[in-house]
Write an enzyme that holds these catalytic residues in place. Structure first.
Site, mmCIF file in Angstrom:
data_model
loop_
_atom_site.group_PDB
_atom_site.id
_atom_site.type_symbol
_atom_site.label_atom_id
_atom_site.label_comp_id
_atom_site.label_asym_id
_atom_site.label_seq_id
_atom_site.Cartn_x
_atom_site.Cartn_y
_atom_site.Cartn_z
ATOM 1 N N ASP A 1 0.790 30.211 4.272
ATOM 2 C CA ASP A 1 0.909 29.088 5.204
ATOM 3 C C ASP A 1 0.774 29.640 6.618
ATOM 4 O O ASP A 1 1.331 30.693 6.932
ATOM 5 C CB ASP A 1 2.264 28.396 5.048
ATOM 6 N N ASP B 1 -2.083 22.236 1.553
ATOM 7 C CA ASP B 1 -0.880 21.400 1.582
ATOM 8 C C ASP B 1 -1.198 19.999 2.107
ATOM 9 O O ASP B 1 -0.718 19.002 1.566
ATOM 10 C CB ASP B 1 0.199 22.023 2.458
#
Length: 164
Positions: A117, A136
Site C-alpha cells: 500500500d 483496494d
C-alpha cells in the site's frame, strides 16, 4: 464476459505497474514516504499483512494464505457468476474491477508476504493515517457497485406471459 475479463486484466496491469514504479523504481520501500502534492496526494509505504486498514495484521503465515484463498475463491465465484449470467456491461465492469483488484493484492501476498500500500490522501485539515493502493480502490468500487447494481440489469418479468 469479455468486458469483465478485459477490465480485470487492465486493473491488474495498472495496479502491478504502479506498485513496481512507486515501490521499487522510486524506491519507496526504503524511503518510506514521498510527498507528491501535499497533503492531497502522498506516497507512504505500508506493508499490509491483514485486511482493510491493516485489521488482523498478525504475522501468522496461516492468515496470509487464508486471505489469498478467500480472495481467489471470491474472484472465482464472481467470474463464474458473470460467465453464467452474462450481466449488462456495467455489471461486468464492476465484476472486473473486483477481480482485477483482488488478483493484484493476491500477487503481492504471494511475492512479498503482504500487500504493498502506498497511496495516502488527506484534505481539509484531516490527516489520513492509512495507505491504500489501486487494487483496494477497484475492489471497493467493484464490490459496492455489485451490491447496488447487480440484478438490476435484467428486464422485469411479465407474469402470465401476455401483456394487456
Amino acid at each position: 464476459m469479455r468486458i469483465a475479463n478485459l477490465t480485470a486484466v487492465i486493473v491488474f496491469v495498472i495496479d502491478q505497474a504502479l506498485k513496481i514504479i512507486v515501490v521499487w523504481w522510486l524506491n519507496l520501500a526504503e524511503r518510506g514516504e514521498i510527498d507528491v502534492i501535499p497533503p492531497l496526494l502522498n506516497f507512504r509505504m505500508a506493508w499490509n499483512r491483514g485486511v482493510n486498514f491493516g485489521l488482523f495484521s498478525g504475522d501468522a503465515d496461516a492468515l496470509r494464505w487464508g486471505l489469498i484463498a478467500v480472495a481467489l475463491a471470491i474472484s472465482a465465484w464472481v467470474w463464474l457468476w458473470v460467465r453464467r449470467d452474462a450481466p449488462a456491461p456495467r455489471t461486468q465492469v464492476l465484476a472486473g474491477l473486483l477481480i482485477g483488484g483482488a488478483l493484484g493484492n493476491v500477487v503481492d501476498r504471494v511475492l512479498y508476504g503482504a500487500v504493498a500500500d502506498f497511496l495516502n490522501m488527506s484534505c481539509c485539515g484531516i490527516e489520513n493515517p492509512f495507505a491504500f493502493n489501486v487494487a483496494d480502490i477497484c475492489i471497493f468500487v467493484g464490490a459496492f457497485g455489485l451490491v447496488i447494481f447487480a440484478g438490476k440489469d435484467k428486464p422485469p418479468a411479465h407474469p402470465g406471459g401476455n401483456s394487456p
